[in-house]
Scaffold this active site. Structure first.
Site, PDB file in Angstrom:
ATOM      1  N   LYS A  39      79.349 -36.071  75.729  1.00 14.45           N
ATOM      2  CA  LYS A  39      78.415 -36.997  75.062  1.00 14.45           C
ATOM      3  C   LYS A  39      78.504 -38.368  75.732  1.00 14.45           C
ATOM      4  O   LYS A  39      79.419 -38.604  76.549  1.00 14.45           O
ATOM      5  CB  LYS A  39      78.774 -37.096  73.576  1.00 14.45           C
ATOM      6  CG  LYS A  39      80.175 -37.656  73.320  1.00 14.45           C
ATOM      7  CD  LYS A  39      80.586 -37.517  71.864  1.00 14.45           C
ATOM      8  CE  LYS A  39      81.999 -38.017  71.650  1.00 14.45           C
ATOM      9  NZ  LYS A  39      82.510 -37.735  70.301  1.00 14.45           N
ATOM     10  N   TYR A 262      79.186 -71.231  81.419  1.00 12.99           N
ATOM     11  CA  TYR A 262      78.655 -71.808  80.182  1.00 12.99           C
ATOM     12  C   TYR A 262      79.713 -72.600  79.420  1.00 12.99           C
ATOM     13  O   TYR A 262      80.853 -72.163  79.294  1.00 12.99           O
ATOM     14  CB  TYR A 262      78.120 -70.702  79.262  1.00 12.99           C
ATOM     15  CG  TYR A 262      76.914 -70.020  79.834  1.00 12.99           C
ATOM     16  CD1 TYR A 262      75.687 -70.683  79.935  1.00 12.99           C
ATOM     17  CD2 TYR A 262      76.986 -68.714  80.304  1.00 12.99           C
ATOM     18  CE1 TYR A 262      74.575 -70.060  80.475  1.00 12.99           C
ATOM     19  CE2 TYR A 262      75.879 -68.074  80.842  1.00 12.99           C
ATOM     20  CZ  TYR A 262      74.683 -68.756  80.924  1.00 12.99           C
ATOM     21  OH  TYR A 262      73.587 -68.136  81.471  1.00 12.99           O
TER      22      TYR A 262
HETATM   23  C1  LIG Z   1      83.720 -37.144  70.495  1.00 17.63           C
HETATM   24  C2  LIG Z   1      84.207 -35.952  69.799  1.00 17.63           C
HETATM   25  C3  LIG Z   1      85.269 -35.209  70.333  1.00 17.63           C
HETATM   26  C4  LIG Z   1      86.049 -35.639  71.553  1.00 17.63           C
HETATM   27  O1  LIG Z   1      86.866 -36.711  71.251  1.00 17.63           O
HETATM   28  P1  LIG Z   1      88.026 -37.224  72.263  1.00 17.63           P
HETATM   29  O2  LIG Z   1      88.879 -38.085  71.438  1.00 17.63           O
HETATM   30  O3  LIG Z   1      87.335 -37.981  73.354  1.00 17.63           O
HETATM   31  O4  LIG Z   1      88.691 -36.016  72.777  1.00 17.63           O
HETATM   32  C5  LIG Z   1      85.623 -34.040  69.679  1.00 17.63           C
HETATM   33  N1  LIG Z   1      84.977 -33.640  68.561  1.00 17.63           N
HETATM   34  C6  LIG Z   1      83.963 -34.335  68.015  1.00 17.63           C
HETATM   35  C7  LIG Z   1      83.301 -33.835  66.784  1.00 17.63           C
HETATM   36  C8  LIG Z   1      83.553 -35.521  68.605  1.00 17.63           C
HETATM   37  O5  LIG Z   1      82.555 -36.222  68.051  1.00 17.63           O
END
Ligand SMILES: *Cc1c(COP(=O)(O)O)cnc(C)c1O
Length: 384
Positions: A39, A262
């Site tokens: 993701k 800035y």
């Molecule tokens: C993002 C996510 C993961 C992976 O998480 P990590 O801490 O990066 O391993 C696993 N399960 C779900 C449901 C997630 O949303």
């Protein structure tokens, strides 16, 4: 190599991702499937450009959060198994069915919609049930009514329940164990009712490494695929895949007392050599690293000084007098040669490693290294 067109870029080492995947597979063993989490554009590493490396080195599923992320991958890869861990609104569920994507559900309403869509398209819609064991984000509430409803979902036509899963809050060993117990109670009840789940899972990266006893037959690692370590087990060594680099593009001398950027929040306390670098918060660099962050030039730390701008920032080169325009500056390295690794960046910025990598924006080109040499350039803004 095509021209980069910019001195600021992210280098992604596919060899390291391959190494991490093989290592994870070796640790969990052949009975545990891996839904590699890609993701947020593969945590900023470029989901579409790392997918093959992941799947060729032990990945079974590509897991994403949203429908558009799933469709991006489906466009490039016709056969990979893709799993949406988040919610897809009712009116878009048809895309899921048409594109053979596994959808997370936690309601009879969506189960029925998917079943009808399956009938319409003369195929089976594939789902995984999300079961909430305390995170209180998504999923069926832990109660008998939920068990009965899940049981009924199995009877729907043209719908296949591939799995059931939950997610740890990682609030502590005791709390995690309670969540696991709740999950297993629910699973065992359903199994006693004759329902079978191909996949049962609750572990992400941290829990997948630190809790071998909770791995069941699938884990959903994200961070560790990219070599980001938050787990405790120090015997597990992974390799950070991302390096963030730029070049000095202007150098000048400031007299004692002169300010810069800035609000003149930094003022020269001595005659100073100052370099300007072409990256800023619009590239995803944390603006709050002012006075804390540094880049590494010739193996030496150059502190970031003054307010970090949208596209540029300044560094103090007074103690690196040999620095010249065009010299490479490492923004995030692997921690060796005085570079700031992603772990340190997250600590200094007061956030976690995942945020540091996924906030790097698409203005920054990604350069891929494979078999130790240049493999591919993705200049997102120029892609159709
Ligand atoms: C993002 C996510 C993961 C992976 O998480 P990590 O801490 O990066 O391993 C696993 N399960 C779900 C449901 C997630 O949303």
């Amino acid at each position: 190599m095509e021209p980069l067109l910019r001195d600021t870029y992210v280098e992604i080492n596919l060899d390291n991702i391959a190494y991490n995947m093989r290592k994870i597979k070796e640790i969990v063993g052949s009975d545990v499937s891996i839904a590699a989490v890609v993701k947020a554009d593969g945590y900023g590493h470029g989901a579409a450009d790392i997918a093959e490396t992941i799947m060729e080195n032990g990945g079974d599923f590509l897991a994403v959060a949203t429908l558009t992320e799933a469709l991006q991958l489906r466009k490039r890869f016709k056969d990979y198994k893709i799993f949406i861990m988040g919610y897809t609104p009712d009116e878009y569920l048809e895309y899921v069915v048409i594109n053979n994507i596994v959808q997370t559900i936690f309601s009879m309403r969506q189960a029925k919609i998917l079943s009808e869509l399956g009938m319409k398209h003369n195929k089976n819609a594939h789902v995984q049930i999300k079961y909430d064991t305390g995170f209180n984000r998504l999923g069926y509430k832990d109660c008998q009514e939920s068990i009965e409803e899940i049981d009924n979902i199995f009877d729907l036509k043209n719908l296949e329940v591939d799995g059931i899963f939950s997610h740890f809050a990682l609030a502590g060993k005791k709390e995690d164990e309670e969540q696991y117990e709740k999950f297993m109670n629910a699973v065992e009840k359903l199994e006693a009712m004759g329902r079978k789940f191909k996949f049962k899972h609750i572990c992400d990266s941290i829990s997948g490494i630190d809790y071998p006893q909770y791995r069941l037959n699938m884990i959903r690692p994200g961070a560790i695929v990219y070599g980001l370590k938050s787990y405790k087990d120090d015997s597990v060594k992974l390799k950070q895949a991302m390096t963030f680099k730029t070049r000095i593009y202007h150098i000048k001398t400031l007299e004692k007392g002169e300010g810069l950027s800035y609000d003149y929040l930094w003022k020269a306390e001595r005659k100073s050599l100052v370099g300007t670098l072409p990256f800023g918060y619009a590239d995803g660099y944390p603006r709050n690293l002012r006075d804390k962050g540094y880049v590494t030039i010739n193996g030496k730390k150059a502190p970031i000084i003054g307010v970090i701008c949208m596209d540029q920032c300044m560094v103090d080169l007074t103690d690196i007098p040999e620095a010249k325009v065009g010299d490479e500056a490492v923004i995030y390295g692997d921690g060796t040669y005085n570079t700031m690794d992603i772990n340190e960046a997250s600590r200094l910025a007061g956030t976690n490693k995942n945020e540091i990598v996924c906030r790097i924006t698409r203005r920054t080109p990604r350069v891929y290294i494979k078999d130790n040499k240049f493999y591919k350039l993705s200049n997102y803004l120029l892609q159709e």
